[in-house]
Design a protein around this motif. Sequence first.
Motif, PDB file in Angstrom:
ATOM      1  N   ASP A   1       3.562  -8.966  10.685  1.00 47.67           N
ATOM      2  CA  ASP A   1       4.548  -9.555   9.777  1.00 47.67           C
ATOM      3  C   ASP A   1       4.774 -11.017  10.168  1.00 47.67           C
TER       4      ASP A   1
ATOM      5  N   ARG B   1       0.863  -1.175   0.000  1.00 46.23           N
ATOM      6  CA  ARG B   1       0.000   0.000   0.000  1.00 46.23           C
ATOM      7  C   ARG B   1       0.901   1.227   0.000  1.00 46.23           C
TER       8      ARG B   1
ATOM      9  N   GLU C   1      -1.774  -6.555   9.527  1.00 44.63           N
ATOM     10  CA  GLU C   1      -0.539  -5.789   9.397  1.00 44.63           C
ATOM     11  C   GLU C   1       0.611  -6.492  10.113  1.00 44.63           C
TER      12      GLU C   1
ATOM     13  N   ASP D   1       1.169   3.851   2.009  1.00 48.14           N
ATOM     14  CA  ASP D   1       1.718   4.316   3.273  1.00 48.14           C
ATOM     15  C   ASP D   1       2.033   3.222   4.293  1.00 48.14           C
ATOM     16  N   ASP D   2       1.658   1.983   4.018  1.00 48.18           N
ATOM     17  CA  ASP D   2       1.985   0.891   4.930  1.00 48.18           C
ATOM     18  C   ASP D   2       1.967  -0.429   4.181  1.00 48.18           C
ATOM     19  N   LYS D   3       2.217  -1.515   4.909  1.00 47.82           N
ATOM     20  CA  LYS D   3       2.251  -2.838   4.299  1.00 47.82           C
ATOM     21  C   LYS D   3       1.199  -3.714   4.953  1.00 47.82           C
TER      22      LYS D   3
END
Length: 93
Positions: free
Chosen positions: A30, A9, A28, A11-13
């Motif tokens: 990991d 994305r 979100e 602004d983030d993963k």
Amino acid sequence: MIISIDLPRPDDKGVLLIESGVRIHTTEFDWPKSLIPSGFAMKLRKHLKSRRLESIEQLGIDRIIDLQFGSGEAAYHLIVELYDKVFVSSFCS
């Protein structure tokens, strides 16, 4: 069996997590990855690395999910059947 698919994305993963017989959801967190990926994981990486996840669709009322990567004639579909403790999937273009 657990399959995680990275969802980049701006602004983030995010990660799409598929747990056989349990659920499919985004997170979100990991998740740890295997040091030696399976042949199926390598094939998915090869074909989906540059593709965007365009749609997720449940087929009928069954526990079958169609994940479409890319669009038009260049689209790939990952068909996932979520059964208890068994993970069945098909990959097609």
